[in-house]
Motif scaffolding. Structure first.
Motif, mmCIF file in Angstrom:
data_model
loop_
_atom_site.group_PDB
_atom_site.id
_atom_site.type_symbol
_atom_site.label_atom_id
_atom_site.label_comp_id
_atom_site.label_asym_id
_atom_site.label_seq_id
_atom_site.Cartn_x
_atom_site.Cartn_y
_atom_site.Cartn_z
ATOM 1 N N VAL A 154 33.768 13.803 31.424
ATOM 2 C CA VAL A 154 33.697 12.348 31.600
ATOM 3 C C VAL A 154 33.828 11.607 30.278
ATOM 4 N N THR A 155 33.598 12.296 29.167
ATOM 5 C CA THR A 155 33.711 11.662 27.847
ATOM 6 C C THR A 155 35.118 11.756 27.274
ATOM 7 N N PHE A 156 35.998 12.507 27.927
ATOM 8 C CA PHE A 156 37.350 12.686 27.410
ATOM 9 C C PHE A 156 38.183 11.431 27.688
ATOM 10 N N ASN A 157 39.110 11.131 26.793
ATOM 11 C CA ASN A 157 40.002 9.986 26.995
ATOM 12 C C ASN A 157 40.798 10.142 28.285
ATOM 13 N N ASN A 158 40.864 9.057 29.052
ATOM 14 C CA ASN A 158 41.644 9.018 30.292
ATOM 15 C C ASN A 158 41.130 9.979 31.367
ATOM 16 N N PRO A 193 31.294 17.815 25.253
ATOM 17 C CA PRO A 193 31.692 16.399 25.288
ATOM 18 C C PRO A 193 32.155 15.912 23.914
ATOM 19 N N ALA A 194 32.971 14.851 23.943
ATOM 20 C CA ALA A 194 33.298 14.157 22.699
ATOM 21 C C ALA A 194 32.015 13.537 22.153
ATOM 22 N N ASP A 238 15.877 22.163 20.605
ATOM 23 C CA ASP A 238 16.571 20.902 20.335
ATOM 24 C C ASP A 238 16.851 20.141 21.631
ATOM 25 N N ALA A 239 17.180 20.877 22.681
ATOM 26 C CA ALA A 239 17.428 20.231 23.972
ATOM 27 C C ALA A 239 16.160 19.563 24.492
ATOM 28 N N VAL A 240 15.067 20.276 24.420
ATOM 29 C CA VAL A 240 13.797 19.721 24.899
ATOM 30 C C VAL A 240 13.408 18.484 24.092
ATOM 31 N N LYS A 241 13.638 18.529 22.786
ATOM 32 C CA LYS A 241 13.302 17.390 21.927
ATOM 33 C C LYS A 241 14.101 16.141 22.300
ATOM 34 N N THR A 242 15.320 16.322 22.786
ATOM 35 C CA THR A 242 16.153 15.175 23.158
ATOM 36 C C THR A 242 15.964 14.781 24.623
ATOM 37 N N GLY A 243 15.042 15.458 25.314
ATOM 38 C CA GLY A 243 14.706 15.076 26.678
ATOM 39 C C GLY A 243 15.219 15.997 27.758
ATOM 40 N N LYS A 251 22.485 14.227 26.941
ATOM 41 C CA LYS A 251 22.210 12.825 26.623
ATOM 42 C C LYS A 251 23.501 12.077 26.276
ATOM 43 N N ILE A 252 24.451 12.759 25.646
ATOM 44 C CA ILE A 252 25.742 12.143 25.336
ATOM 45 C C ILE A 252 26.505 11.829 26.620
#
Length: 259
Positions: free
Chosen positions: A181-185, A211-212, A25-30, A225-226
Protein backbone atom coordinates in the motif's frame (compact mmCIF):
# COMPACT_ATOMS: atom_id res chain seq x y z
CA UNK A 1 -1.40 2.84 20.27
CA UNK A 2 -1.40 -0.90 19.71
CA UNK A 3 -0.92 -2.66 16.40
CA UNK A 4 -1.15 -6.28 15.25
CA UNK A 5 1.06 -7.82 12.57
CA UNK A 6 -1.24 -10.56 11.31
CA UNK A 7 1.32 -12.20 9.02
CA UNK A 8 5.04 -12.37 9.81
CA UNK A 9 7.71 -15.02 9.19
CA UNK A 10 10.14 -13.78 11.82
CA UNK A 11 11.01 -17.35 12.76
CA UNK A 12 12.99 -17.73 9.53
CA UNK A 13 16.79 -17.71 9.47
CA UNK A 14 16.78 -14.08 8.25
CA UNK A 15 16.38 -13.11 11.93
CA UNK A 16 18.69 -15.61 13.63
CA UNK A 17 21.23 -12.95 14.56
CA UNK A 18 18.84 -10.40 16.06
CA UNK A 19 15.35 -11.87 16.48
CA UNK A 20 15.07 -10.67 20.07
CA UNK A 21 16.00 -7.13 19.02
CA UNK A 22 13.55 -7.16 16.12
CA UNK A 23 10.69 -8.24 18.38
CA UNK A 24 11.71 -5.81 21.11
CA UNK A 25 11.76 -2.93 18.61
CA UNK A 26 8.34 -3.95 17.31
CA UNK A 27 6.86 -4.00 20.79
CA UNK A 28 8.37 -0.59 21.55
CA UNK A 29 6.63 0.89 18.50
CA UNK A 30 3.30 -0.64 19.52
CA UNK A 31 3.26 -3.86 17.49
CA UNK A 32 3.04 -6.20 20.46
CA UNK A 33 0.97 -8.94 18.81
CA UNK A 34 2.46 -10.91 15.89
CA UNK A 35 0.88 -13.88 14.14
CA UNK A 36 3.20 -16.41 12.53
CA UNK A 37 1.93 -18.39 9.52
CA UNK A 38 3.41 -21.81 8.82
CA UNK A 39 5.16 -22.84 5.61
CA UNK A 40 5.89 -26.57 5.93
CA UNK A 41 7.48 -29.10 8.27
CA UNK A 42 11.00 -27.83 7.59
CA UNK A 43 10.28 -24.73 9.66
CA UNK A 44 7.65 -25.91 12.16
CA UNK A 45 10.17 -26.18 15.00
CA UNK A 46 11.44 -22.66 14.35
CA UNK A 47 7.89 -21.30 14.36
CA UNK A 48 6.88 -23.02 17.60
CA UNK A 49 10.19 -22.20 19.32
CA UNK A 50 9.66 -18.53 18.46
CA UNK A 51 6.17 -18.56 19.97
CA UNK A 52 7.46 -20.31 23.09
CA UNK A 53 10.31 -17.81 23.46
CA UNK A 54 8.03 -14.80 23.07
CA UNK A 55 4.70 -15.79 24.67
CA UNK A 56 1.99 -13.16 24.60
CA UNK A 57 3.62 -11.56 21.56
CA UNK A 58 3.94 -14.34 18.97
CA UNK A 59 0.95 -16.52 18.10
CA UNK A 60 1.20 -19.59 15.83
CA UNK A 61 -0.81 -20.63 12.78
CA UNK A 62 -0.56 -24.03 11.15
CA UNK A 63 -0.91 -24.85 7.47
CA UNK A 64 0.87 -25.95 4.32
CA UNK A 65 2.02 -23.15 2.03
CA UNK A 66 0.94 -23.80 -1.57
CA UNK A 67 4.51 -23.63 -2.88
CA UNK A 68 5.31 -26.52 -0.52
CA UNK A 69 2.64 -28.73 -2.11
CA UNK A 70 4.49 -31.51 -3.93
CA UNK A 71 3.18 -35.01 -4.74
CA UNK A 72 6.42 -36.53 -3.44
CA UNK A 73 6.02 -35.10 0.07
CA UNK A 74 2.42 -33.99 0.56
CA UNK A 75 1.23 -37.15 2.35
CA UNK A 76 3.97 -36.76 4.94
CA UNK A 77 3.26 -33.02 5.27
CA UNK A 78 -0.42 -33.71 5.84
CA UNK A 79 0.34 -36.32 8.50
CA UNK A 80 2.56 -33.85 10.36
CA UNK A 81 -0.05 -31.12 9.97
CA UNK A 82 -2.84 -33.25 11.47
CA UNK A 83 -0.60 -34.48 14.28
CA UNK A 84 0.43 -30.96 15.32
CA UNK A 85 -3.17 -29.74 15.32
CA UNK A 86 -3.96 -32.28 18.02
CA UNK A 87 -1.03 -31.23 20.21
CA UNK A 88 -0.80 -27.44 20.02
CA UNK A 89 -3.13 -24.47 20.20
CA UNK A 90 -3.17 -22.58 16.92
CA UNK A 91 -4.97 -19.33 16.16
CA UNK A 92 -5.58 -19.92 12.45
CA UNK A 93 -5.07 -22.34 9.59
CA UNK A 94 -2.45 -20.73 7.43
CA UNK A 95 -0.64 -20.03 5.33
CA UNK A 96 -2.76 -21.92 2.83
CA UNK A 97 -4.09 -21.27 -0.66
CA UNK A 98 -2.98 -21.43 -4.28
CA UNK A 99 0.15 -19.98 -5.92
CA UNK A 100 0.28 -19.93 -9.72
CA UNK A 101 3.15 -17.46 -9.98
CA UNK A 102 6.12 -19.79 -9.75
CA UNK A 103 4.81 -23.08 -11.10
CA UNK A 104 1.41 -24.33 -12.31
CA UNK A 105 2.50 -27.98 -12.52
CA UNK A 106 0.70 -28.99 -9.32
CA UNK A 107 -2.22 -26.56 -9.58
CA UNK A 108 -4.86 -29.27 -9.10
CA UNK A 109 -3.02 -30.74 -6.13
CA UNK A 110 -2.77 -27.26 -4.62
CA UNK A 111 -6.55 -26.96 -4.92
CA UNK A 112 -7.06 -30.37 -3.31
CA UNK A 113 -4.78 -29.55 -0.39
CA UNK A 114 -6.40 -26.13 -0.02
CA UNK A 115 -9.77 -27.85 0.41
CA UNK A 116 -8.32 -30.19 3.03
CA UNK A 117 -7.00 -27.19 4.96
CA UNK A 118 -10.38 -25.44 4.70
CA UNK A 119 -12.15 -28.55 5.96
CA UNK A 120 -9.93 -28.53 9.03
CA UNK A 121 -10.61 -24.85 9.58
CA UNK A 122 -14.34 -25.53 9.50
CA UNK A 123 -13.98 -28.52 11.83
CA UNK A 124 -11.78 -26.62 14.31
CA UNK A 125 -13.74 -23.36 13.97
CA UNK A 126 -10.56 -21.48 13.09
CA UNK A 127 -10.04 -18.60 10.66
CA UNK A 128 -7.80 -18.99 7.63
CA UNK A 129 -4.90 -16.98 6.25
CA UNK A 130 -5.07 -17.38 2.48
CA UNK A 131 -2.22 -17.01 -0.02
CA UNK A 132 -3.49 -15.86 -3.42
CA UNK A 133 -0.53 -15.09 -5.65
CA UNK A 134 -1.72 -14.99 -9.28
CA UNK A 135 -4.70 -17.06 -8.17
CA UNK A 136 -7.48 -14.79 -6.95
CA UNK A 137 -10.09 -16.28 -9.28
CA UNK A 138 -9.16 -19.86 -8.41
CA UNK A 139 -9.12 -19.21 -4.67
CA UNK A 140 -12.28 -17.15 -4.62
CA UNK A 141 -14.20 -19.70 -6.69
CA UNK A 142 -13.52 -22.30 -4.00
CA UNK A 143 -14.20 -20.03 -1.04
CA UNK A 144 -17.37 -18.54 -2.50
CA UNK A 145 -18.95 -21.64 -4.03
CA UNK A 146 -17.85 -24.38 -1.65
CA UNK A 147 -17.23 -22.71 1.73
CA UNK A 148 -19.53 -19.70 1.72
CA UNK A 149 -20.67 -19.07 5.28
CA UNK A 150 -18.59 -21.96 6.61
CA UNK A 151 -15.24 -20.25 7.13
CA UNK A 152 -13.83 -16.77 7.55
CA UNK A 153 -10.36 -15.31 7.52
CA UNK A 154 -8.02 -12.94 5.74
CA UNK A 155 -6.91 -12.83 2.12
CA UNK A 156 -3.22 -12.27 2.71
CA UNK A 157 -1.58 -9.53 0.63
CA UNK A 158 -4.89 -8.82 -1.06
CA UNK A 159 -4.19 -8.16 -4.78
CA UNK A 160 -7.63 -7.32 -6.11
CA UNK A 161 -9.59 -4.27 -7.19
CA UNK A 162 -12.45 -2.48 -5.45
CA UNK A 163 -15.15 -4.69 -6.96
CA UNK A 164 -13.36 -7.87 -5.87
CA UNK A 165 -12.62 -6.42 -2.45
CA UNK A 166 -16.25 -5.50 -1.90
CA UNK A 167 -17.35 -9.04 -2.72
CA UNK A 168 -14.74 -10.52 -0.40
CA UNK A 169 -15.89 -8.26 2.42
CA UNK A 170 -19.55 -9.07 1.79
CA UNK A 171 -18.73 -12.74 2.29
CA UNK A 172 -17.16 -12.10 5.70
CA UNK A 173 -13.47 -12.00 4.84
CA UNK A 174 -10.88 -9.38 5.73
CA UNK A 175 -8.31 -7.82 3.43
CA UNK A 176 -4.68 -8.23 4.47
CA UNK A 177 -2.95 -4.91 3.81
CA UNK A 178 0.83 -4.67 3.96
CA UNK A 179 3.78 -2.79 2.56
CA UNK A 180 2.39 -2.79 -0.99
CA UNK A 181 0.00 0.00 0.00
CA UNK A 182 3.01 2.31 0.40
CA UNK A 183 4.30 1.68 -3.12
CA UNK A 184 3.76 4.33 -5.80
CA UNK A 185 0.61 3.74 -7.85
CA UNK A 186 -0.49 0.80 -5.68
CA UNK A 187 -4.10 -0.12 -6.45
CA UNK A 188 -4.56 -0.83 -2.74
CA UNK A 189 -4.66 2.91 -2.15
CA UNK A 190 -7.78 3.16 -4.31
CA UNK A 191 -9.38 0.12 -2.68
CA UNK A 192 -8.95 1.65 0.77
CA UNK A 193 -10.14 5.05 -0.43
CA UNK A 194 -13.26 3.42 -1.89
CA UNK A 195 -14.09 1.00 0.92
CA UNK A 196 -12.50 2.35 4.09
CA UNK A 197 -10.79 0.40 6.85
CA UNK A 198 -13.60 -1.44 8.61
CA UNK A 199 -12.66 -4.77 7.03
CA UNK A 200 -8.88 -4.71 6.86
CA UNK A 201 -6.08 -6.09 9.01
CA UNK A 202 -2.43 -5.07 8.87
CA UNK A 203 0.45 -7.38 7.98
CA UNK A 204 4.11 -7.23 7.02
CA UNK A 205 4.84 -10.65 5.48
CA UNK A 206 8.30 -10.09 6.98
CA UNK A 207 10.98 -10.52 5.79
CA UNK A 208 9.30 -9.78 2.44
CA UNK A 209 7.35 -6.84 0.92
CA UNK A 210 9.02 -4.14 2.98
CA UNK A 211 7.17 -0.81 2.87
CA UNK A 212 8.64 2.40 1.50
CA UNK A 213 11.00 4.01 2.34
CA UNK A 214 12.75 0.75 3.28
CA UNK A 215 11.69 -1.20 0.19
CA UNK A 216 14.35 -3.71 -0.83
CA UNK A 217 15.58 -4.24 2.72
CA UNK A 218 14.53 -6.87 5.26
CA UNK A 219 11.01 -6.28 6.54
CA UNK A 220 10.14 -6.12 10.24
CA UNK A 221 6.96 -6.10 12.36
CA UNK A 222 7.88 -2.62 13.61
CA UNK A 223 7.07 -1.33 10.12
CA UNK A 224 3.38 -2.00 10.71
CA UNK A 225 3.23 1.56 12.00
CA UNK A 226 4.49 2.83 8.62
CA UNK A 227 1.75 0.90 6.84
CA UNK A 228 -0.85 2.24 9.29
CA UNK A 229 0.38 5.80 8.78
CA UNK A 230 0.04 5.44 5.01
CA UNK A 231 -3.54 4.26 5.45
CA UNK A 232 -4.20 7.19 7.78
CA UNK A 233 -2.87 9.56 5.13
CA UNK A 234 -4.98 7.97 2.39
CA UNK A 235 -8.17 8.17 4.41
CA UNK A 236 -7.47 11.48 6.20
CA UNK A 237 -8.04 9.56 9.41
CA UNK A 238 -6.07 9.84 12.67
CA UNK A 239 -3.39 7.18 13.07
CA UNK A 240 -4.93 6.28 16.42
CA UNK A 241 -8.19 5.39 14.69
CA UNK A 242 -6.44 3.18 12.14
CA UNK A 243 -4.65 1.41 14.99
CA UNK A 244 -7.86 0.94 16.95
CA UNK A 245 -9.94 -0.44 14.08
CA UNK A 246 -7.32 -2.77 12.62
CA UNK A 247 -6.25 -4.08 16.02
CA UNK A 248 -9.84 -4.80 17.03
CA UNK A 249 -10.41 -6.54 13.70
CA UNK A 250 -7.37 -8.76 14.25
CA UNK A 251 -8.27 -9.63 17.83
CA UNK A 252 -11.80 -10.52 16.76
CA UNK A 253 -10.79 -12.55 13.73
CA UNK A 254 -8.08 -14.57 15.47
CA UNK A 255 -9.87 -14.76 18.82
CA UNK A 256 -6.96 -13.24 20.72
CA UNK A 257 -7.53 -11.97 24.23
CA UNK A 258 -4.56 -10.01 25.58
CA UNK A 259 -6.24 -9.02 28.82
Amino acid sequence: MKFVDTHSHIYLSNYDDDRDVVISDAVKTGTDTILLPAIDSKSHKRLLDCCNEFPGVCYPMMGIHPTSVDPKSIDKELDIFYDLLDKTKFYAIGEIGIDLYWDKTHAQLQEDVFRKMLDIAVDKNLPVSVHIRNSFNEVWRILKKEYNGKVTGVLHCFPGNTIQAKEVIEHGFYLGIGGVVTFNNSNMQKVITDLGIDNIVLETDAPYLTPAPYRGKRNSPEYIKIIAQKIADITSMPLEKVAEVTTNNAFKLFNINTQ
